[in-house]
Design a protein around this motif. Sequence first.
Motif, mmCIF file in Angstrom:
data_model
loop_
_atom_site.group_PDB
_atom_site.id
_atom_site.type_symbol
_atom_site.label_atom_id
_atom_site.label_comp_id
_atom_site.label_asym_id
_atom_site.label_seq_id
_atom_site.Cartn_x
_atom_site.Cartn_y
_atom_site.Cartn_z
ATOM 1 N N ASP A 1 18.938 -3.924 128.291
ATOM 2 C CA ASP A 1 20.377 -3.900 128.008
ATOM 3 C C ASP A 1 21.095 -2.806 128.801
ATOM 4 O OD1 ASP A 1 18.952 -1.991 126.403
ATOM 5 O OD2 ASP A 1 20.732 -1.710 125.168
ATOM 6 N N PHE A 2 20.334 -1.871 129.386
ATOM 7 C CA PHE A 2 20.966 -0.777 130.114
ATOM 8 C C PHE A 2 21.512 -1.200 131.475
ATOM 9 C CE2 PHE A 2 19.917 3.579 128.177
ATOM 10 C CZ PHE A 2 20.092 3.097 126.895
ATOM 11 N N ILE A 3 21.449 -2.480 131.798
ATOM 12 C CA ILE A 3 22.146 -2.970 132.994
ATOM 13 C C ILE A 3 23.636 -3.186 132.705
ATOM 14 C CG2 ILE A 3 20.068 -4.072 133.920
ATOM 15 C CD1 ILE A 3 21.345 -6.788 133.102
ATOM 16 N N PHE A 4 24.059 -2.974 131.446
ATOM 17 C CA PHE A 4 25.460 -3.191 131.063
ATOM 18 C C PHE A 4 26.182 -1.864 130.819
ATOM 19 C CE2 PHE A 4 23.151 -7.045 129.705
ATOM 20 C CZ PHE A 4 23.818 -7.958 130.494
ATOM 21 N N ASP A 5 27.535 -1.924 130.853
ATOM 22 C CA ASP A 5 28.306 -0.682 130.801
ATOM 23 C C ASP A 5 28.565 -0.162 129.388
ATOM 24 O OD1 ASP A 5 30.328 -2.348 129.817
ATOM 25 O OD2 ASP A 5 31.583 -2.203 131.618
ATOM 26 N N ASN B 1 25.316 -14.519 129.829
ATOM 27 C CA ASN B 1 26.290 -14.689 130.912
ATOM 28 C C ASN B 1 27.129 -13.445 131.184
ATOM 29 O OD1 ASN B 1 25.628 -17.473 131.317
ATOM 30 N ND2 ASN B 1 26.729 -17.935 129.423
ATOM 31 N N GLU B 2 26.897 -12.392 130.421
ATOM 32 C CA GLU B 2 27.668 -11.158 130.584
ATOM 33 C C GLU B 2 27.435 -10.565 131.975
ATOM 34 O OE1 GLU B 2 30.559 -8.913 129.003
ATOM 35 O OE2 GLU B 2 29.478 -10.390 127.799
ATOM 36 N N LYS B 3 28.482 -9.983 132.552
ATOM 37 C CA LYS B 3 28.379 -9.411 133.895
ATOM 38 C C LYS B 3 27.804 -7.992 133.814
ATOM 39 C CE LYS B 3 30.988 -8.471 138.119
ATOM 40 N NZ LYS B 3 32.324 -8.473 138.767
ATOM 41 N N PRO B 4 26.692 -7.720 134.525
ATOM 42 C CA PRO B 4 26.097 -6.382 134.491
ATOM 43 C C PRO B 4 26.974 -5.337 135.194
ATOM 44 C CG PRO B 4 24.494 -8.015 135.213
ATOM 45 C CD PRO B 4 25.834 -8.674 135.254
ATOM 46 N N GLY C 1 23.373 -4.441 122.506
ATOM 47 C CA GLY C 1 22.883 -5.435 121.542
ATOM 48 C C GLY C 1 23.020 -6.824 122.137
ATOM 49 N N PHE C 2 22.207 -7.747 121.645
ATOM 50 C CA PHE C 2 22.163 -9.066 122.255
ATOM 51 C C PHE C 2 22.396 -10.199 121.260
ATOM 52 C CE2 PHE C 2 19.235 -7.553 125.890
ATOM 53 C CZ PHE C 2 20.329 -7.335 126.709
ATOM 54 N N VAL C 3 23.033 -11.238 121.771
ATOM 55 C CA VAL C 3 23.076 -12.546 121.107
ATOM 56 C C VAL C 3 21.802 -13.269 121.539
ATOM 57 C CG1 VAL C 3 24.307 -14.738 120.936
ATOM 58 C CG2 VAL C 3 25.592 -12.593 121.185
ATOM 59 N N ILE C 4 21.026 -13.771 120.583
ATOM 60 C CA ILE C 4 19.702 -14.328 120.917
ATOM 61 C C ILE C 4 19.612 -15.836 120.649
ATOM 62 C CG2 ILE C 4 18.468 -12.139 120.667
ATOM 63 C CD1 ILE C 4 17.694 -13.014 117.828
ATOM 64 N N GLU C 5 20.757 -16.504 120.565
ATOM 65 C CA GLU C 5 20.747 -17.935 120.240
ATOM 66 C C GLU C 5 20.012 -18.772 121.275
ATOM 67 O OE1 GLU C 5 21.604 -19.237 117.299
ATOM 68 O OE2 GLU C 5 21.777 -17.101 116.874
ATOM 69 N N PHE D 1 16.859 -14.830 129.497
ATOM 70 C CA PHE D 1 16.827 -14.928 128.041
ATOM 71 C C PHE D 1 16.973 -13.540 127.426
ATOM 72 C CE2 PHE D 1 14.500 -18.571 129.598
ATOM 73 C CZ PHE D 1 14.897 -19.606 128.776
ATOM 74 N N ASN D 2 17.787 -13.436 126.386
ATOM 75 C CA ASN D 2 17.866 -12.215 125.599
ATOM 76 C C ASN D 2 16.780 -12.250 124.529
ATOM 77 O OD1 ASN D 2 20.078 -11.295 127.026
ATOM 78 N ND2 ASN D 2 21.577 -12.017 125.531
ATOM 79 N N ILE D 3 15.929 -11.225 124.534
ATOM 80 C CA ILE D 3 14.845 -11.122 123.563
ATOM 81 C C ILE D 3 14.983 -9.771 122.865
ATOM 82 C CG2 ILE D 3 12.350 -11.077 123.216
ATOM 83 C CD1 ILE D 3 13.224 -13.772 124.215
ATOM 84 N N SER D 4 15.557 -9.778 121.673
ATOM 85 C CA SER D 4 15.734 -8.516 120.951
ATOM 86 C C SER D 4 15.652 -8.768 119.457
ATOM 87 C CB SER D 4 17.091 -7.884 121.299
ATOM 88 O OG SER D 4 18.147 -8.517 120.599
#
Length: 296
Positions: free
Chosen positions: A115-119, A128-131, A268-272, A221-224
């Motif tokens: 997740d640390f690729i995000f601001d 789909n979030e932009k890093p 934090g991630f959406v994991i749907e 894939f978000n895995i959290s």
Amino acid sequence: MKILVTGANGLLGQKLARLLDEDPEIELVATARKPLGYALQNGVYAKMDIENKEDIVSAFFEHKPEVVIHAAAMTQVDDCEVQREQCWTANVTSVELLAEACQWYNTHLIYVSTDFIFDGSHGPLDENEKPAPVNYYGESKLAAEKVVQASSLTWSILRTVLVYGVTPDMSRSNIVLWVKNSLEQGKPIKVVNDQWRTPTLAEDLAMGCYLAAKKNAKGIFNISGKDFMSPYDIAIKTAEYFKLDKSLITATDSDTFKQTARRPLTTGFVIEKARKELGYEPRSFEEGLKIMSEQL
């Protein structure tokens, strides 16, 4: 299916190797710089330094893996900020070397990201979030993602958040163990309450990697974990679960808690997507604490 795991002595690597080792349909090759600190029942150990091309070539030539799960990385965020060359070699050059080897053997590459690729401007985040990283560790992990995506391989990128868990030799610390150990020693601690994460049990992350490999999943894939919490929340729940003195915990904010590298405030991630496509279902944070307590 023959699966090679890097970083098999790390927290994720240990959980993943044990999980894969139990599956009779999987031939496990667990790799690390040093011999494993635990025994495998069916899989084999191979010495492999991810920064050494000769090691990688040798391991691939001998074992010819169908899947590589790249769990090794330099993850100490403040160290990465200062030791930038070492960080880049560990987190980016290693991926370039692995991707090249994977191309020779038509190997599917599963890369574990962060997740640390995000601001940190908002969250929870979907795939789909932009890093936009705010520290060098995040920059290195994003650069490695781009290496994977630009390759001609079949690949999966599994992004995760604030991994916690227990290894038998207690060689890997994390926020839960730090809180528990500090309070057991009667030490007052300050914990930030203005950062937000979905903390991830190491066993759950290992299962996400396992599912991605078994299903030959492709893409990001978000895995959290599924609980959206601040580190202060994590500390309080840890104290309550282990019946420790939570009055020793003081909430503070990121401005007064000085660290070498900036941290994103909210991730934090959406994991749907992982739930629907992989069948991934993480434990609650309380369930994670119960699993840890049984292993301590």
